[in-house]
Design a protein around this motif. Structure first.
Motif, short mmCIF file in Angstrom:
data_model
loop_
_atom_site.label_atom_id
_atom_site.label_comp_id
_atom_site.label_asym_id
_atom_site.label_seq_id
_atom_site.Cartn_x
_atom_site.Cartn_y
_atom_site.Cartn_z
N GLU A 1 0.84 -1.21 0.00
CA GLU A 1 0.00 0.00 0.00
C GLU A 1 0.87 1.26 0.00
N ASP A 2 1.97 1.19 0.76
CA ASP A 2 2.86 2.34 0.83
C ASP A 2 3.51 2.60 -0.54
N PHE B 1 0.83 4.04 -2.85
CA PHE B 1 0.57 5.43 -2.49
C PHE B 1 1.70 6.35 -2.97
N SER B 2 2.93 5.92 -2.68
CA SER B 2 4.08 6.76 -3.06
C SER B 2 4.12 6.95 -4.58
N GLN C 1 0.62 8.95 -5.73
CA GLN C 1 0.36 10.26 -5.15
C GLN C 1 1.60 11.16 -5.12
N LYS D 1 2.43 5.68 3.96
CA LYS D 1 1.11 6.16 3.53
C LYS D 1 0.32 6.73 4.71
N HIS D 2 0.40 6.04 5.87
CA HIS D 2 -0.46 6.45 6.98
C HIS D 2 -0.13 7.84 7.51
N TYR E 1 0.97 10.36 5.41
CA TYR E 1 0.81 11.36 4.35
C TYR E 1 -0.59 11.39 3.75
N ASP E 2 -1.29 10.25 3.80
CA ASP E 2 -2.56 10.14 3.11
C ASP E 2 -3.54 11.18 3.65
#
Lengths: 271, 533, 331
Positions: free
Chosen positions: B115-116, B119-120, B123, B176-177, B179-180
């Motif tokens: 997920e990280d 996301f990176s 995003q 992610k947690h 920055y999201d």
């Protein structure tokens, strides 16, 4: 600067003469562009007859840099001082002579310029306008006119109450003519004393700007020579020491000469 | 100790197999010792320390120790696993799959998952990163079939070779947690990054230092060895040399010490100058040419310029020998893409003069053919010095040159937005693959205002087609052939002159171990760096 | 100095500040390239135009000239120093971080210049025409002609490189966790060379003023009268010569405080001190309008405060005001 007589009497003009000669004869003393890379980098001083003062890290002749640097320092110094005094005299005369709102406005403007540290303003102007000899002169003039303006204004205020000015007024001279023909010459005396200091300061500001990388890149200047040598103060300290000595010598020469001149004109004793 | 290690470096310098250097140094090292604070010099402090957003060497120098990429460059294997353990692309170039390392956590304790990575990539790398925008414009989605698998899907076939070459610099993974949902560009963590790396960000005292401390939960067995890394802000080059000598700092990277000081420092018993560890980030010195000037649009004049300038002089004097004369936009150190089979131009003043005469620009009464304004880029001492040299060299063939200097913002705007220049000295970075930041200097039709791109008024259909072909060729060998064609075309047209390839020097005190053991060493994680007590 | 006078002083500063603020805006408008260009140069470019466009949008740089000026003027009028583009932090934070260092540097530089000028100036006056006078005035003259950056480098060569007595630069030993006296001593060691550079290049002016005023006082009626009354020499020198001579020196100290800030740019660069002067240089090269405006406002406030301080000291020194009246300042 008040000093024992032999100092300001002879040493100043002698030093200045030396510098002026170096500046005038630079193309003969060191032909070619002083920025050219002509020899082995980092030749030590006094080891090569062709490059008596050695070379810098790009193989540029230090001797050539010093004599051509005299041109930059003297020309920029004199031009900037002339412009500074010019602006100062104009503003000071107008403010002092007109008085009222014009005086108030000009004085606020003078204060605004004086609030911003002179060197900081010159620095900002050159980095915004671009680093060229002309812009350096302009920046020095814009940042250092206020003291001259205040001095001239004070003198104008003093002189304009004198009898001969009144006489001119009664004789029907135009105000502007009175200001610049009758009042200004009487008020100019202390400006002469200021001139030597102004030239000296202009030379210092020019060298400091060049030291910070804001000198004209097409000209070899003493300040930029110090900046180039700075990273090598452990390997080749002469690259820093020699141009710095020249700057100090030039400033000393013009301020001593200016002082001597002012004294000769009988102005030195006034505070 | 110092002398013997230096001998090894010297003896291996000549060998093509650079891997030996790393092994050689390793062989001398005893078992790594834990502990100690490594003190290194920093020139400036980046305003953004988020390597996923700003993929630049100044940022990596600090934050690659905190935020890790998927893979890292390696002397022996090309790429070695970091956060990814396996990677590879599909035949059609439309998907690229990455298997992730198990048991990795971010320094705040949260597990690292696909997920990280997704996301990176979606995003940050693609929309926000300076280089990612070039490499990933066609990235459509990153699927996460399981926590340890990330599948990159592209809308247009994308060469796996390009992705692999780009990964070390472009793939820093953010948590992610943290920055999201935030405004990523202005997230305060950009100045205090959090990642999976061997070190955690501890303190930044502006103008003084940045301190990183060891990450006690780092996944690397027994790593890192250092307790802390301290970046001491020392803007003055001379001061850095002095601090190395007195032992106030252990190491400077990126040639932060004046090149003229190198021989003296290298001669010291306890300090070594290392010219390895930057193979993944080669810089070049270029003469950028504004083709909007009629004289410079003439190919004969550009050839004359090339003949009039002696790259070897630049190598010897400006770079004190720490550089090589270039033949084109791919540096000779990039063995996979480089070709020497291109048009070459000897240093030949007579040839230059003849070409200028032929082009219709004879010397005037004052000996001058025409005048040009030259803007040397202000980034390096050497870019300015090359400006001085080019002025001198062109004046010899009757071209008057006026140098115009500006600060970085002014230079960028003048050259790449306002086209307010005739010549400029540039220093582009070759980042492992010509498609990342090299072809953009030759590609036509780019809008004004894109820094470090072709704003030179050169727009050649054939060149544009070669560049486009390199981006869609999936087969690696074919792709190499395309870029050989690119180099030949660049040498033939000379839209800009590529003069010199250079990398940097690291100067380290001998107690620092495992220095320069990978091709991006200064911008790698330093997990295996240790200090001899 | 009464509150009313203080208020008037501050009120006078308003039009001046206004002019400075407009000047800053015009200056950065004239520059080629804006804050986003400077930022892109720092990160090595962006590959396309969208990032630059987004950033310009974010910082309001895409607005029209008039709109930008309005935003700028409004934030200044509400004393909101705003957000530094280059540092990505509030301007106030950035300035407050640098201000103490510059204050300490300038303060110790001015103090040194004043002490040297007053002490040596008095000495030269008392030894007028003798070798001491010549040596002291000549030294002052030469140092006054010496560029500060060069003097600083010379001091570094001698005291840091050759003798290794003092640090090369910086403001404190790195990452020193020292507290209390040790930390003070550490900072003091770092301050010696930069403060000496400032002090040595600026003291000539005070020396000249002090020497001249002392000599003038010596010829005044006060001193003749005091001598006639048979007062001890020491008392005459201190009370009737030195004290009135301090007046012009103090006035000049106030006037010079602004100049010193300019001089500190160079000294901060030479000694790698992260102060306000080098920050201003950075603000210009980063085209950081809010930051530059903030620095100049801070500098102006500083100059005004120094002048108020000078007024207070002046009141205490002026013999016409007498011993007791100096305390009026507190009312």
């Amino acid at each position: 600067m008040r000093m024992g007589s032999p100092w300001s009497g002879l040493i100043g003009p002698a030093l200045l003469l030396l510098l002026v000669l170096a500046a005038l004869l630079a193309p003969l003393l060191a032909p070619g562009d002083p920025l050219d890379m002509v020899a082995r980098p980092l030749t030590a001083p006094f080891t090569d007859a062709w490059f008596p003062l050695g070379t810098d890290q790009l193989g540029r002749d230090v001797w050539a840099g010093l004599v051509h640097g005299a041109r930059v320092s003297l020309v920029v110094g004199l031009a900037a001082a002339a412009a500074t005094l010019g602006v100062g005299i104009l503003a000071g005369t107008v403010a002092g002579f007109r008085g009222g709102l014009v005086d108030d406005g000009l004085m606020r403007l003078t204060e605004a310029f004086q609030t911003v540290p002179t060197f900081l303003l010159a620095l900002a102007l050159v980095s915004v306008l671009g680093a060229s000899a002309g812009n350096v002169v302009l920046a020095i003039a814009i940042s250092s006119w206020p003291p001259a303006a205040r001095l001239v204004r004070a003198e104008v205020l003093r002189v304009k109450t004198l009898d001969y000015v009144d006489a001119a007024r009664i004789a029907g001279m135009a105000p502007l003519a009175i200001a610049f023909v009758e009042v200004l010459p009487g008020a100019l005396q202390p400006v002469v004393a200021l001139a030597g200091i102004t030239v000296g300061e202009a030379i210092l500001v020019e060298s400091a700007l060049a030291f910070l990388g804001l000198g004209d890149p097409n000209l070899q200047s003493w300040g930029s020579m110090v900046a180039n040598g700075r990273a090598l103060i452990r390997t080749a300290p002469s690259l820093v020491i020699l141009p710095g000595l020249c700057i100090a010598m030039a400033v000393l020469a013009v301020s001593l000469t200016g002082d001597g001149l002012a004294r000769r004109l009988g102005l030195g004793t006034r505070s | 100790m110092g002398a013997s290690r230096r001998e090894i470096l010297l003896s291996t310098t000549a060998l093509a197999g650079v891997a030996l250097v790393a092994r050689g140094r390793g062989a001398w090292a005893q078992e790594p010792v834990k502990g100690g604070t490594l003190i290194v010099a920093a020139d400036t402090e980046p305003r953004n320390l988020n390597p996923a957003m700003v993929a630049s060497n100044g940022v990596f120098y600090v934050s690659s120790k905190v935020v890790e990429p998927l893979v890292e460059m390696d002397y022996e294997t090309g790429l070695r696993p970091v956060l990814a353990t396996e990677w590879g692309g599909s035949e059609d170039g439309l998907t690229y799959t990455v298997k992730l390392r198990e048991g990795v956590t971010f320094s705040d304790g949260t597990p690292f998952t696909s997920e990280d990575v997704a996301f990176s990539a979606m995003q940050v790398w693609k929309p926000l990163q300076n280089l990612g925008r070039v490499v990933f414009p066609n990235l459509e989605a990153v699927d996460t079939p399981d926590p340890l698998t990330a599948v990159f899907t592209f809308s247009v076939p994308t060469p796996p070779q390009l992705i692999e070459n780009a990964l070390p610099a472009l793939s820093s993974v953010l948590p992610k947690h943290l920055y999201d949902g935030s405004d990523i560009a202005e997230n305060p963590l950009n100045m205090a990054p959090v990642g999976t790396g061997p070190f955690v960000f501890a303190e930044h005292r502006p103008g003084e230092f940045i301190r990183l401390e060891r990450n006690p939960t780092y996944w690397g067995e027994g790593q890192p060895y250092l307790d802390a890394i301290l970046y001491r802000v020392l803007p003055d080059a001379g001061a850095k040399a002095a601090a190395l000598e007195t032992g106030d700092i252990h190491l400077t990277a990126f040639s932060a010490v004046p090149l003229a000081e190198m021989p003296r420092l290298d001669a010291l018993d306890d300090v070594t100058v290392v010219d390895k560890g930057y193979e993944g980030i080669t810089y070049q010195i270029t003469l950028e040419i504004n083709h909007r000037r009629a004289e410079l649009a003439n190919p004969l004049v550009r050839q004359a310029l090339r003949h009039a300038i002696d790259p070897q002089f630049i190598v010897d004097v400006v770079f004190m020998g720490y550089a090589t004369a270039a033949t084109g936009p791919v540096p000779s150190s990039a063995a996979d893409f480089y070709t020497a089979d291109v048009a070459t131009y000897d240093f030949d003043i007579a040839a230059a003069e003849a070409l200028l005469d032929e082009a219709g620009y004879p010397r005037g009464a004052d000996g001058t053919r025409f005048s040009l304004r030259l803007r040397p880029a202000p980034w390096f001492e050497q870019t300015r010095a090359v400006g001085d040299y080019v002025r001198q060299a062109l004046q010899k063939v009757g071209i008057a040159v006026e140098l115009v200097t500006a600060d970085p913002g002014g230079h960028i705007a003048a050259v790449y937005t306002d086209h307010d220049f005739d010549l400029a000295i540039g220093s582009p970075v070759y980042r492992n693959d010509p498609a990342i930041s090299t072809t953009i200097l030759f590609q036509g039709g780019l809008p004004a205002g894109v820094p470090f791109s072709n704003q030179f008024g050169y727009d050649d259909p054939e060149m544009n087609e070669i560049i486009a072909k390199g981006l869609r060729t999936i087969d690696s060998a074919e792709r190499v052939a395309v870029y050989e064609e690119f180099q030949r075309k660049a040498a033939e047209d000379l839209p800009i002159l590529v003069l010199v390839d250079f990398t940097f020097l690291t100067v380290a005190r001998d107690e620092v171990r495992n220095v320069a053991n990978n091709p991006r060493w200064a911008t790698s994680s330093w997990a295996d760096t240790w200090l001899q007590p | 100095m009464s509150w009313r006078r203080l208020g008037r002083r501050l009120l006078q500063a308003v039009p001046v500040l206004l002019l400075v603020a407009i000047g800053v805006f015009v200056l950065l408008e004239l520059a080629q390239g804006d804050a986003v260009d400077a930022y892109l140069a720092g990160i090595g470019g962006a590959g396309d135009l969208t990032l630059a466009a987004e950033l310009r949008q974010r910082y309001g740089l895409a607005d029209s000239l008039g709109a930008r000026f309005l935003t700028y003027a409004t934030s200044l009028a509400t004393l909101d120093l705003g957000w530094s583009i280059a540092f990505a932090r509030p301007v106030l934070d950035v300035i407050l971080e640098r201000l103490p260092k510059t204050l300490l540097l300038m303060g110790s530089g001015i103090l040194l210049a004043a002490l040297l000028g007053i002490g040596l100036g008095a000495l030269a006056a008392l030894r007028r025409g003798r070798p001491t006078d010549t040596v002291v005035t000549t030294a002052a003259l030469v140092l006054n002609a010496t560029p500060g950056f060069w003097l600083g480098l010379l001091l570094i060569i001698v005291f840091s490189v050759e003798l290794r007595w003092l640090p090369l630069g910086g403001f404190s030993t790195l990452d020193s966790r020292a507290t209390g006296l040790a930390a003070v001593l550490d900072t003091a060691r770092h301050l010696v060379l930069p403060a000496a550079t400032l002090g040595l290049t600026y003291f000539a002016l005070y020396l000249r003023l002090m020497r001249g005023a002392m000599l003038a006082a010596a010829e005044s009626g006060w001193v003749t009268a005091a001598k006639a009354r048979g007062l001890p020499t020491r008392r005459i020198v201190l009370r009737h010569m030195a004290r009135p001579a301090l007046l012009p020196v103090v006035t000049m100290l106030g006037l010079q405080s602004g100049t010193m800030l300019g001089g500190s740019v160079v000294v901060e660069t030479v000694f790698a001190i992260p102060g306000l002067g080098s920050l201003a240089f950075e603000a210009v090269s980063q085209r950081d309008l809010p930051l530059l405006a903030g620095i100049l406002l801070a500098g102006t406030v500083l100059v005004v405060l120094v002048n108020i301080l000078v007024d207070i000291v002046y009141g205490r020194l002026d013999p016409r005001v007498g011993d007791n009246l100096g305390r009026v300042a507190g009312d």
